[in-house]
Design an enzyme around this catalytic site. Structure first.
Site, mmCIF file in Angstrom:
data_model
loop_
_atom_site.group_PDB
_atom_site.id
_atom_site.type_symbol
_atom_site.label_atom_id
_atom_site.label_comp_id
_atom_site.label_asym_id
_atom_site.label_seq_id
_atom_site.Cartn_x
_atom_site.Cartn_y
_atom_site.Cartn_z
ATOM 1 N N GLU A 182 0.939 -1.288 0.022
ATOM 2 C CA GLU A 182 -0.150 -0.299 -0.067
ATOM 3 C C GLU A 182 0.900 1.125 0.161
ATOM 4 O O GLU A 182 0.250 2.223 0.522
ATOM 5 C CB GLU A 182 -0.937 -0.059 1.032
ATOM 6 C CG GLU A 182 -2.123 -1.086 0.949
ATOM 7 C CD GLU A 182 -2.944 -1.274 2.232
ATOM 8 O OE1 GLU A 182 -2.878 -0.315 3.150
ATOM 9 O OE2 GLU A 182 -3.741 -2.004 2.315
ATOM 10 N N GLU A 258 -5.783 -7.900 -0.949
ATOM 11 C CA GLU A 258 -6.120 -7.727 0.236
ATOM 12 C C GLU A 258 -7.678 -7.244 0.364
ATOM 13 O O GLU A 258 -7.872 -6.415 -0.286
ATOM 14 C CB GLU A 258 -5.105 -6.845 1.196
ATOM 15 C CG GLU A 258 -5.636 -6.719 2.575
ATOM 16 C CD GLU A 258 -4.487 -5.941 3.353
ATOM 17 O OE1 GLU A 258 -3.221 -6.162 3.129
ATOM 18 O OE2 GLU A 258 -4.957 -5.047 4.181
#
Length: 621
Positions: A182, A258
């Site tokens: 991320e 995710e």
């Protein structure tokens, strides 16, 4: 021409009557025109960070039972994929995980518990797919900058060393490797990583990028042929079942790498059941990976109980097999990576969705979900309103499936507690006289699997021990000659890394210690505090005494503290409040109301020197 009736309130409607009911939707499952995309599996994340921290301390047989519910085929969740954090010494959501290279010349492939967890998963399912992904990185890679791409070859060496260490020391083959969770990607680094993998004989290890959003990685790949070639999978987080147009144009595998991240009650289970189907129906995503695997961290930390199951009491042995485990089973027990979706998948007329997969050898699995908007909201992203209502759904099997005589049926009902059913096997559906056609009556918040496989099982063990709070009296002298894990039981590092340490120069009572081993700030993923801290105990305690023998190693600017009533950890540890008792080698002592040291209750000077043992005691009433 009727299908056999089911049980537990489920009803298969006679086919002759179905023709008279205009509300019925009709759906064809057919492989005559070829198959859809290859299925890559259902998985979960351990890490990001320290989410499996308390699991390793569980007593047997409870620990093995938990692992069976997660990984054992045809028993519980039966996960196909385990994704782990490559520890980088930094705070990555609920704690820090230790790096295999704290310093430039330091290598140790036995720190932490992810190695152990991967081996336990492999022990139960030899075919499980293993993925490694960094969240934070040790500070030496940044050469003074909070950035892992200062020297791309050095960072690639660090990551490849982790893969080689997994094989050399643990006989673990890592299947996929990620970039930086991320956070920003660097195209040069991804290309260097591929070259270094290949130079070390790791051609089989595939690259996932960028474990963030569909963009800008997809656009970058379309404009850079070399980048497009070296990336095998585009992984996005919390995509809301949708994919960007550029991601589709790459013609690469698309994964929700995710997802979930939701409290593991029935709403979380509804979220999980909906996205497992609709990530493919809406976005052609062939794998969905849950964060997180098991809620084995103190519940007061961020995202408490956001695992597929809950195991946060190693001192009692208590654990809970939550409903997301059985939602996972609906797909994972009756498919395998390498199966293919049919092209004929989609939405149901009155809400919900259906997918079908085949192994190409005659087996067929159909998963149907009717999760309502109210009972399937994931923590993110925002879920636009939609409606689900009772409906009749008629399915017709064609192509190579037209002669299937029987389908096993598994059923889950979420929503009202009085109607709750989890992964119950119903009567088989017989099709010899139906021309491959059957009709189901569907209600809201149901999950149904129909399959030719007969291996499904709702595994069970005797009830685990009853829940108990953390012991009111707890001591540890860290006297372990050969610790199996580098961290002491029940300590959850939040900034810095605390490891067992044996001091060979101290023959006395302080030969065995717990030592904070970092001497520089890592390349952070979250807002690590300025002071290393590890938490232990019960957040509910108000009156307590904490006592600890302490030793300050740095004579110039060293210090140490103990604390109670610490109210925050994880991503929020930097603003933790409580009662903190500090001493420093310049003789200063303080009692503060926060970890940052801004709220000062008391201060003064005492005789303190480095490299000497002191006993600190803090009593709070």
């Amino acid at each position: 021409m009727t299908a056999a009736a089911g049980s537990a309130g489920r009803m298969l409607v006679p086919l002759l009557l179905c023709a008279l009911l205009a509300s019925s939707g009709a759906y064809v499952l057919d492989d005559s025109d070829g198959l859809g995309r290859e299925f890559d599996g259902i998985g979960a994340v351990s890490g990001g960070g320290a989410t499996s921290r308390l699991l390793v301390n569980y007593p047997e047989p409870c620990r093995s039972e938990i692992l069976d519910y997660l990984f054992k085929p045809n028993f519980g969740a039966s996960l196909h994929i385990l994704k782990v954090e490559i520890g980088g010494d930094g705070q990555t959501t609920d704690g820090t995980e230790p790096s295999h290279m704290h310093y430039a010349l330091d290598e140790n492939y036995f720190r932490g518990y992810e190695w152990w967890l991967m081996k336990e998963a492999k022990k139960r399912n030899p075919h499980i797919i293993l993925i490694g992904l960094p969240w934070s990185f040790p500070g030496w890679l940044g050469k003074g900058f909070n950035w892992p791409y200062v020297n791309t070859k050095l960072t690639a060496y660090y990551v490849v060393s982790w893969i080689l260490g997994a094989k050399h020391y643990h006989e673990l083959d890592i299947d996929y490797i990620g970039i930086w969770n991320e956070r920003s990607f660097d195209t040069s680094y991804i290309k260097v990583l591929r070259k270094m993998l290949d130079s070390q004989g790791l051609q089989r290890v595939k690259i996932i990028a960028s474990d963030n959003l569909w963009e800008p990685i997809s656009s970058s790949m379309l404009h850079d042929p070399e980048l497009l070639k070296v990336i095998d999978v585009i992984g996005a987080h919390y995509p809301g079942t949708r994919v960007s147009q550029h991601a589709k144009l790459t013609e690469k595998k698309l994964w929700s790498s995710e997802d979930f991240s939701t409290l593991n009650g029935d709403v979380g289970a509804g979220c999980w059941g909906r996205i497992l189907n609709q990530n493919y129906v809406n976005g052609n995503m062939t794998s969905t990976i849950a964060w997180n695997l098991v809620a084995s961290y103190y519940e007061e930390l961020p995202f408490g109980r956001c695992g597929l199951m809950t195991a946060q009491e190693p001192w009692s042995g208590h654990y809970v097999v939550e409903s997301p485990i059985w939602v996972s089973a609906h797909t994972a027990q009756f498919t395998q990576p390498g199966w293919y979706y049919l092209k004929t998948v989609g939405h149901l007329e009155r809400g919900g969705s259906y997918v079908a997969l085949t192994d190409g050898l005659g087996n067929l699995t159909i998963i149907i979900e009717t999760m309502s908007h109210k009972h399937s909201k994931c923590i993110r992203p925002f879920l636009p309103f939609y409606n689900v209502s009772a409906q009749l759904a008629t399915f017709t099997l064609k192509g190579s499936f037209g002669e299937i005589p029987e389908l096993q049926m598994w059923y889950t009902k979420l929503g009202k507690p009085s109607e709750r059913v989890l992964f119950k096997q119903l009567d088989s559906l017989w099709l010899p006289d139906c021309n491959g056609t059957f009709t189901l009556e569907l209600q809201e918040d149901e999950l149904i699997t129909l399959t030719t496989l007969t291996t499904g099982r709702k595994g069970s063990y005797p009830l685990p021990p009853k829940s108990r709070p953390f012991p009111r009296v707890y001591t540890d002298n860290f006297s372990v000659d050969y610790p199996f894990f580098s961290e002491a039981p029940n300590f959850a590092d939040q900034t810095g890394v605390f490891e067992y340490y044996m001091n060979p120069e101290d023959p006395g009572e302080h030969r065995f210690t717990l030592r904070q081993v970092l001497n520089q700030r890592p390349i952070t993923w979250a807002a690590d505090a300025s002071s290393p801290i590890s938490i232990i105990g019960d957040y509910q305690w108000t009156n307590l005494t904490v006592s600890c023998d302490v030793y300050i190693e740095n004579p110039e600017k060293g210090g140490v503290f103990i604390a109670g009533r610490v109210n925050k950890g994880g991503l929020l540890v930097r603003v933790a409040q409580g009662v903190f008792f500090w001493i420093f080698t310049n003789g200063l002592y303080r009692v503060t109301g926060d970890l940052g040291g801004w709220i000062i209750y008391s201060s003064g000077y005492v005789e303190v020197t480095a490299k000497k043992w002191y006993t600190l005691t803090l009593t709070i009433e």
